[in-house]
Design an enzyme around this catalytic site. Structure first.
Site, PDB file in Angstrom:
ATOM      1  N   GLY A  19      -0.248  -8.053   2.896  1.00  0.00           N
ATOM      2  CA  GLY A  19      -1.637  -7.559   3.018  1.00  0.00           C
ATOM      3  C   GLY A  19      -2.136  -7.523   4.451  1.00  0.00           C
ATOM      4  O   GLY A  19      -3.259  -7.942   4.730  1.00  0.00           O
ATOM      5  N   GLY A  23      -7.925  -1.647   6.253  1.00  0.00           N
ATOM      6  CA  GLY A  23      -8.228  -0.220   6.119  1.00  0.00           C
ATOM      7  C   GLY A  23      -7.198   0.528   5.296  1.00  0.00           C
ATOM      8  O   GLY A  23      -7.390   1.687   4.956  1.00  0.00           O
ATOM      9  N   ASN A 100       5.298   6.820  11.937  1.00  0.00           N
ATOM     10  CA  ASN A 100       4.589   6.108  12.994  1.00  0.00           C
ATOM     11  C   ASN A 100       5.502   5.695  14.146  1.00  0.00           C
ATOM     12  O   ASN A 100       5.081   4.952  15.041  1.00  0.00           O
ATOM     13  CB  ASN A 100       3.910   4.849  12.444  1.00  0.00           C
ATOM     14  CG  ASN A 100       2.978   5.150  11.291  1.00  0.00           C
ATOM     15  OD1 ASN A 100       3.179   4.682  10.182  1.00  0.00           O
ATOM     16  ND2 ASN A 100       1.970   5.956  11.539  1.00  0.00           N
ATOM     17  N   ARG A 128       2.427  -4.376  13.551  1.00  0.00           N
ATOM     18  CA  ARG A 128       3.079  -3.139  13.965  1.00  0.00           C
ATOM     19  C   ARG A 128       3.180  -3.045  15.496  1.00  0.00           C
ATOM     20  O   ARG A 128       3.916  -2.219  16.018  1.00  0.00           O
ATOM     21  CB  ARG A 128       2.333  -1.928  13.384  1.00  0.00           C
ATOM     22  CG  ARG A 128       2.177  -2.009  11.852  1.00  0.00           C
ATOM     23  CD  ARG A 128       2.201  -0.661  11.184  1.00  0.00           C
ATOM     24  NE  ARG A 128       3.479   0.000  11.380  1.00  0.00           N
ATOM     25  CZ  ARG A 128       3.804   1.190  10.887  1.00  0.00           C
ATOM     26  NH1 ARG A 128       2.932   1.842  10.171  1.00  0.00           N
ATOM     27  NH2 ARG A 128       4.986   1.736  11.109  1.00  0.00           N
ATOM     28  N   GLU A 161      -0.536   6.065  17.057  1.00  0.00           N
ATOM     29  CA  GLU A 161       0.202   5.791  15.818  1.00  0.00           C
ATOM     30  C   GLU A 161       1.209   6.890  15.505  1.00  0.00           C
ATOM     31  O   GLU A 161       1.655   7.050  14.370  1.00  0.00           O
ATOM     32  CB  GLU A 161      -0.781   5.564  14.662  1.00  0.00           C
ATOM     33  CG  GLU A 161      -1.789   4.447  14.949  1.00  0.00           C
ATOM     34  CD  GLU A 161      -1.496   3.100  14.273  1.00  0.00           C
ATOM     35  OE1 GLU A 161      -0.906   3.098  13.187  1.00  0.00           O
ATOM     36  OE2 GLU A 161      -1.873   2.046  14.837  1.00  0.00           O
ATOM     37  N   ARG A 193      -7.462   4.122  14.187  1.00  0.00           N
ATOM     38  CA  ARG A 193      -6.257   3.637  14.876  1.00  0.00           C
ATOM     39  C   ARG A 193      -5.780   4.560  15.994  1.00  0.00           C
ATOM     40  O   ARG A 193      -5.077   4.139  16.897  1.00  0.00           O
ATOM     41  CB  ARG A 193      -5.123   3.475  13.872  1.00  0.00           C
ATOM     42  CG  ARG A 193      -5.361   2.424  12.805  1.00  0.00           C
ATOM     43  CD  ARG A 193      -4.006   2.022  12.243  1.00  0.00           C
ATOM     44  NE  ARG A 193      -4.054   1.524  10.893  1.00  0.00           N
ATOM     45  CZ  ARG A 193      -2.975   1.186  10.205  1.00  0.00           C
ATOM     46  NH1 ARG A 193      -1.772   1.323  10.732  1.00  0.00           N
ATOM     47  NH2 ARG A 193      -3.067   0.733   8.973  1.00  0.00           N
ATOM     48  N   HIS A 229      -4.471   6.878   8.410  1.00  0.00           N
ATOM     49  CA  HIS A 229      -3.781   7.868   9.244  1.00  0.00           C
ATOM     50  C   HIS A 229      -4.149   9.256   8.716  1.00  0.00           C
ATOM     51  O   HIS A 229      -4.348   9.429   7.508  1.00  0.00           O
ATOM     52  CB  HIS A 229      -2.249   7.719   9.148  1.00  0.00           C
ATOM     53  CG  HIS A 229      -1.708   6.486   9.791  1.00  0.00           C
ATOM     54  ND1 HIS A 229      -0.753   5.686   9.190  1.00  0.00           N
ATOM     55  CD2 HIS A 229      -1.962   5.910  10.992  1.00  0.00           C
ATOM     56  CE1 HIS A 229      -0.454   4.675   9.995  1.00  0.00           C
ATOM     57  NE2 HIS A 229      -1.178   4.788  11.091  1.00  0.00           N
ATOM     58  N   ASN A 338       2.435  -0.503  -0.354  1.00  0.00           N
ATOM     59  CA  ASN A 338       1.975  -0.927   0.969  1.00  0.00           C
ATOM     60  C   ASN A 338       1.321   0.236   1.720  1.00  0.00           C
ATOM     61  O   ASN A 338       1.137   0.176   2.938  1.00  0.00           O
ATOM     62  CB  ASN A 338       3.150  -1.471   1.798  1.00  0.00           C
ATOM     63  CG  ASN A 338       3.037  -2.978   2.001  1.00  0.00           C
ATOM     64  OD1 ASN A 338       1.956  -3.535   1.908  1.00  0.00           O
ATOM     65  ND2 ASN A 338       4.152  -3.615   2.317  1.00  0.00           N
ATOM     66  N   CYS A 344       5.101   9.231   5.049  1.00  0.00           N
ATOM     67  CA  CYS A 344       5.105   8.085   5.986  1.00  0.00           C
ATOM     68  C   CYS A 344       6.527   7.659   6.299  1.00  0.00           C
ATOM     69  O   CYS A 344       6.806   7.162   7.389  1.00  0.00           O
ATOM     70  CB  CYS A 344       4.417   6.874   5.372  1.00  0.00           C
ATOM     71  SG  CYS A 344       2.700   7.111   4.968  1.00  0.00           S
TER      72      CYS A 344
END
Ligand code: SUG
Length: 415
Positions: A19, A23, A100, A128, A161, A193, A229, A338, A344
């Site tokens: 977790g 966002g 990313n 990240r 990102e 981001r 994103h 996730n 992604c």
């Protein structure tokens, strides 16, 4: 240059649900759940296999070393001694979301006719923020050929990102296109981001023509609704931009840009699919691809197939003979939990595949080998409280070692 290669991040053996991403609603919702790294990685390999079967070129990236010992050392600690929250940040398998990894500008768009890649600094989320160094080492190997220029991260003052906030429109992959960099200013309760300063820096570093480079603001409503994103609410391929009506702060600007350049904006109205449904189902986090037959195809996650509003919109679109001619469904539920959908999980690089280091390219035989390794070395389950358990850490290290040996990439052992 010919076509486009999708490089998928192999889902690493430490995949877990800690977790960590503010966002990202799925990450928050599933915090503390038990993950299934083996099933997750097999789902990822099956997605690659399905793409090959569609006639698409496929590549891979390998997971970075976990725990991120250098990052822990820079914090003056170790995986054994760290507070659980810090340890979880060092154990994340988040590099699986290769969208990313970097921003990519194909050769026809750049002033030196090289394909430019800038590794993303990912500075907005602690787990990240330490991905980029291992990613950079990998990009420098995969794209060592003179056809490419690989750039380090833009300074961490500005959040970047990568391709998740970048779209390219072109008549075909090998034609010059326009590049759209999507940034956030505010996301209500959630962080924006991607910063415009980072996007502008990437555009300059890539030698893009300012007349064909556009900076588009993401709507605050989209970020606040969980679109951390841009690729959660919009995706482009060739001459088509497929987006939710509320994706951008000024949709008229985007529409005008498409019209002026002879590209198509296919918008899904909020009255037919709400922002909430779009984000929960990841309709737009689909792979929008052109098959060798020329058919524009949307590769959606199972969750989008199961969402009534989304599926009926897609059915109506297909029946209307619209721009998207075919829809494929893939099961990437472990990643989805996730907040990572089919789009992604991949980084698109439009280039000549013969210029890419073949160790990063995939065929069915290689996928079979990888599935065997995953089947025997990836943990079956991980519960968050186990993340500092020495035997788990040893297993994860060994799993990665076997993978690298098999791919002849042992030189990436330390990151
Ligand atoms: O950065 N999730 C990722 C998902 C990234 C999706 N990528 C794109 N949209 N392109 C993120 O939020 C969750 C990790 C955790 O909670 O353990 C995470 O990092």
């Amino acid at each position: 240059m010919s076509g486009e290669i999708n490089f998928d991040g192999i889902i690493g053996p430490s995949h877990n649900y800690a977790g960590l991403s503010l966002g990202n609603l799925a990450s928050a919702r599933n915090a503390g759940e038990v993950s299934q790294p083996r099933a997750a990685a097999l789902q990822g390999l099956d997605k690659m296999r399905a793409n090959l079967a569609l006639g698409l070129a496929q590549g891979l990236f390998v997971p970075p070393p976990r725990p991120a010992r250098d990052w822990l050392a820079a914090l003056g600690t170790t995986i054994e001694a760290a507070e659980p929250g810090i340890a979880a940040n060092a154990m994340s398998a988040s590099s699986m979301w290769a969208a990313n990894a970097a921003t990519v500008s194909p050769a026809p768009d750049t002033d030196d006719d090289k394909c430019h890649l800038t590794v993303a600094n990912l500075r907005s989320m602690p787990h990240r923020s330490h991905e980029w160094s291992a990613t950079l080492a990998q990009l420098r190997l995969a794209f060592a050929d003179g056809a490419f220029t690989v750039h380090g991260p833009v300074p961490p003052a500005f959040g970047d990102e990568g391709a998740a906030n970048h779209m390219r429109l072109a008549a075909a992959h090998g034609e010059p296109g326009i590049e759209l960099f999507v940034y956030g200013v505010t996301g209500g309760p959630f962080p924006a981001r991607q910063h415009i300063e980072a996007s502008r820096a990437v555009a300059r570093l890539h030698g893009l023509d300012p007349a064909r480079t556009h900076f588009i603001e993401q709507s605050e409503a989209a970020i606040a609704a969980g679109a951390f994103h841009n690729d959660v609410v919009a995706v482009a391929n060739g001459p088509l931009l497929f987006a939710h009506e509320q994706a951008f702060a000024r949709r008229d600007e985007v529409a005008a840009l498409c019209t002026a350049n002879d590209f198509e904006l296919l918008e899904v109205p909020a009255s037919e699919v709400s922002l909430e449904d779009a984000i929960a189902s990841y309709l737009f986090n689909a792979q929008l691809v052109t098959l060798p037959t020329g058919e524009m195809t949307l590769i959606i996650p199972t969750e989008a197939r199961e969402m009534a509003s989304v599926w009926s919109w897609l059915e109506r679109h297909l029946a209307s003979n619209g721009a998207i001619r075919r829809v494929e469904v893939v099961d990437v539920r472990q990643s989805m939990a996730n907040g990572g959908g089919p789009a992604c999980l991949r980084l698109r690089v439009a280039c000549d595949p013969t210029r890419v280091d073949p160790r990063f390219l995939v065929d069915d035989a290689k996928l079979d080998r990888l599935a065997e390794i995953v089947g025997s070395h990836w943990p079956v389950e991980i519960a968050v409280p186990e993340l500092q358990r020495p035997s788990l850490i040893a297993d994860i290290g060994r799993a990665r070692e076997v993978l690298l040996e098999n791919l002849d990439l042992a030189q990436l052992a330390s990151g």
